[in-house]
Design an enzyme around this catalytic site. Structure first.
Site, PDB file in Angstrom:
ATOM      1  N   ASP A  27      38.269  -0.872  40.970  1.00 15.05           N
ATOM      2  CA  ASP A  27      38.616  -2.114  41.538  1.00 15.05           C
ATOM      3  C   ASP A  27      39.101  -1.383  43.170  1.00 15.05           C
ATOM      4  O   ASP A  27      39.674  -0.326  42.855  1.00 15.05           O
ATOM      5  CB  ASP A  27      39.447  -3.270  41.319  1.00 15.05           C
ATOM      6  CG  ASP A  27      39.754  -4.691  42.235  1.00 15.05           C
ATOM      7  OD1 ASP A  27      38.465  -4.571  42.904  1.00 15.05           O
ATOM      8  OD2 ASP A  27      40.679  -5.676  42.416  1.00 15.05           O
ATOM      9  N   HIS A  44      31.643   0.947  48.248  1.00 16.52           N
ATOM     10  CA  HIS A  44      30.832   0.973  46.487  1.00 16.52           C
ATOM     11  C   HIS A  44      30.001   2.198  46.443  1.00 16.52           C
ATOM     12  O   HIS A  44      29.650   2.853  45.090  1.00 16.52           O
ATOM     13  CB  HIS A  44      29.936  -0.481  46.325  1.00 16.52           C
ATOM     14  CG  HIS A  44      30.321  -1.652  46.547  1.00 16.52           C
ATOM     15  ND1 HIS A  44      31.469  -1.646  46.000  1.00 16.52           N
ATOM     16  CD2 HIS A  44      30.055  -2.702  47.251  1.00 16.52           C
ATOM     17  CE1 HIS A  44      32.327  -3.108  45.922  1.00 16.52           C
ATOM     18  NE2 HIS A  44      31.310  -4.050  46.975  1.00 16.52           N
ATOM     19  N   SER A  72      30.937  -7.642  37.164  1.00 18.74           N
ATOM     20  CA  SER A  72      31.202  -8.907  37.052  1.00 18.74           C
ATOM     21  C   SER A  72      30.040  -9.930  36.340  1.00 18.74           C
ATOM     22  O   SER A  72      29.683 -10.317  37.738  1.00 18.74           O
ATOM     23  CB  SER A  72      32.494  -9.467  36.612  1.00 18.74           C
ATOM     24  OG  SER A  72      32.641 -10.190  37.664  1.00 18.74           O
ATOM     25  N   SER A  73      30.157 -11.291  35.926  1.00 18.63           N
ATOM     26  CA  SER A  73      29.275 -12.054  35.374  1.00 18.63           C
ATOM     27  C   SER A  73      30.043 -13.072  36.665  1.00 18.63           C
ATOM     28  O   SER A  73      28.731 -13.888  36.865  1.00 18.63           O
ATOM     29  CB  SER A  73      29.784 -12.901  34.122  1.00 18.63           C
ATOM     30  OG  SER A  73      30.752 -13.096  33.071  1.00 18.63           O
ATOM     31  N   LEU A 138      31.014  12.055  25.038  1.00 17.79           N
ATOM     32  CA  LEU A 138      31.323  11.542  25.405  1.00 17.79           C
ATOM     33  C   LEU A 138      29.996  10.146  25.660  1.00 17.79           C
ATOM     34  O   LEU A 138      28.842  10.236  26.228  1.00 17.79           O
ATOM     35  CB  LEU A 138      30.923  11.560  27.000  1.00 17.79           C
ATOM     36  CG  LEU A 138      32.574  10.095  27.950  1.00 17.79           C
ATOM     37  CD1 LEU A 138      33.413  10.588  27.777  1.00 17.79           C
ATOM     38  CD2 LEU A 138      32.284   9.544  29.153  1.00 17.79           C
TER      39      LEU A 138
HETATM   40  C1  IPE Z   1      36.629  -6.711  38.620  1.00 16.87           C
HETATM   41  O1  IPE Z   1      36.854  -7.488  40.347  1.00 16.87           O
HETATM   42  C2  IPE Z   1      35.105  -6.838  37.813  1.00 16.87           C
HETATM   43  C3  IPE Z   1      34.760  -5.200  38.765  1.00 16.87           C
HETATM   44  C4  IPE Z   1      35.614  -4.606  39.582  1.00 16.87           C
HETATM   45  C5  IPE Z   1      33.392  -5.083  38.340  1.00 16.87           C
HETATM   46  P1  IPE Z   1      36.752  -8.203  41.225  1.00 16.87           P
HETATM   47  O2  IPE Z   1      37.010  -7.906  42.585  1.00 16.87           O
HETATM   48  O3  IPE Z   1      35.306  -8.824  40.716  1.00 16.87           O
HETATM   49  O4  IPE Z   1      38.110  -9.225  40.383  1.00 16.87           O
HETATM   50  P2  IPE Z   1      38.467  -9.847  41.265  1.00 16.87           P
HETATM   51  O5  IPE Z   1      37.638 -11.145  41.036  1.00 16.87           O
HETATM   52  O6  IPE Z   1      39.988 -10.049  42.067  1.00 16.87           O
HETATM   53  O7  IPE Z   1      39.622 -10.814  39.935  1.00 16.87           O
HETATM   54  C1  IPE Z   2      34.725  -3.209  42.996  1.00 19.98           C
HETATM   55  O1  IPE Z   2      35.716  -3.044  44.118  1.00 19.98           O
HETATM   56  C2  IPE Z   2      33.624  -3.085  42.768  1.00 19.98           C
HETATM   57  C3  IPE Z   2      32.894  -4.531  42.366  1.00 19.98           C
HETATM   58  C4  IPE Z   2      33.645  -5.560  41.781  1.00 19.98           C
HETATM   59  C5  IPE Z   2      31.488  -4.091  41.946  1.00 19.98           C
HETATM   60  P1  IPE Z   2      35.218  -4.706  45.023  1.00 19.98           P
HETATM   61  O2  IPE Z   2      34.303  -4.815  45.694  1.00 19.98           O
HETATM   62  O3  IPE Z   2      36.671  -5.430  43.971  1.00 19.98           O
HETATM   63  O4  IPE Z   2      36.696  -3.874  46.172  1.00 19.98           O
HETATM   64  P2  IPE Z   2      38.048  -5.442  46.371  1.00 19.98           P
HETATM   65  O5  IPE Z   2      38.753  -5.849  45.834  1.00 19.98           O
HETATM   66  O6  IPE Z   2      37.029  -5.997  47.620  1.00 19.98           O
HETATM   67  O7  IPE Z   2      38.812  -4.078  47.286  1.00 19.98           O
HETATM   68 MG    MG Z   3      37.844  -6.923  43.540  1.00 20.85          MG
END
Ligand code: IPE
Ligand code: IPE
Ligand code: MG
Length: 249
Positions: A27, A44, A72-73, A138
């Site tokens: 994240d 990303h 995520s879903s 791995l």
């Molecule tokens: C969790 O991150 C999902 C992934 C890293 C793929 P999110 O950024 O979607 O989570 P929330 O919304 O802050 O809980």
């Molecule tokens: C995690 O990073 C990647 C995905 C959920 C795909 P975020 O895109 O959630 O990054 P923040 O949380 O907005 O910084």
């Molecule tokens: Mg996030």
């Protein structure tokens, strides 16, 4: 034939100094980009680079299973443009990285409800999994359109289909979950500062050690992984027992 792994609630698993299975919520990509006045997708893209480094770092440290939450879903709720850029990145990463992974002895698995992805992406996933299936150095699991609740419901429904009228048990459900080939994660890491599970591996994290760091995923390097592992090594994994009982063993 799938190997059978200990369930942390029905048996006491072996705990080694180096976590055998590390699961990460990657994240903070969006915030990393925002800090640099870049579009979120740049975060990303940088995040994909870190995946490559993390695979290498885990191999060097003797981690056997690395599981990464990529989408995520609930991430479909994001703006359409960001979702489609993420899908493009996923396609590009598979096209570019699978050959390298194979040469490195990495076995790739992608878990989640893949039915919502387009055919091109699904084909790349199948090809990548098939090409790397016999590698043992791995096991890299990428969770895509994954949700912990989906995983449990999907497993229960598939079990019921095979055992109509039966009564479900933990051991019966385990082989139907999305990662029957891996032990439960020893170490869970979430980057980006949030302290929540966000519907990641709900069943499998029952006794995992949780580690949260402010470091944003695009900044998470081998040194940051070592800090997480050092924190893990200081934990006492009791699995319900007392400290005294651990000393007796
Ligand atoms: C969790 O991150 C999902 C992934 C890293 C793929 P999110 O950024 O979607 O989570 P929330 O919304 O802050 O809980
Ligand atoms: C995690 O990073 C990647 C995905 C959920 C795909 P975020 O895109 O959630 O990054 P923040 O949380 O907005 O910084
Ligand atoms: Mg996030």
């Amino acid at each position: 034939m799938i190997k059978r792994f200990f369930s942390s609630t029905t048996e006491i698993p072996q705990a080694a100094a180096v976590p055998r299975h590390v699961a990460i919520i990657m994240d903070g990509n969006g915030r990393w980009a925002k800090k640099r006045l870049l579009p979120r997708v740049a975060g990303h893209a940088q995040g994909v680079e870190r995946v490559r480094d993390m695979v290498q770092a885990c191999i060097e440290r003797g981690v056997e299973y690395l599981t990464l939450f990529a989408f995520s879903s609930e991430n479909w709720r994001r703006p359409e443009d960001e979702v489609s850029r993420l899908m493009e990145l996923f396609v590009m990463a598979l096209e570019r990285e699978v050959g390298k992974m194979h040469r490195n002895g990495v076995c790739l698995k992608v878990v989640g409800d893949l039915s919502r992805f387009d055919q091109r992406l699904r084909d790349l996933i199948t090809q990548g999994e098939q090409k790397t299936a016999s590698n043992t150095r791995l096991t890299l699991t990428v969770c895509a359109n994954y949700g912990g609740r989906w995983d449990i419901l999907n497993a229960a429904n598939n079990w019921l289909r095979d055992n109509p009228g039966g009564e479900l048990s933990e051991d019966a459900l385990a082989p139907y979950l999305s990662m029957p080939y891996a032990p439960e994660p020893d170490l869970f890491i979430r980057t980006g500062g949030e302290q929540r599970i966000s519907n990641f591996l709900l069943w499998q994290l029952a006794y995992s050690e949780l580690y949260f760091t402010e470091t944003l995923w695009p900044d998470f390097d081998a040194k940051a992984l070592d800090l997480a592992i050092a924190s893990y090594q200081k934990r006492e994994r009791r699995f319900g027992r007392t400290s005294e009982q651990l000393l007796e063993r």
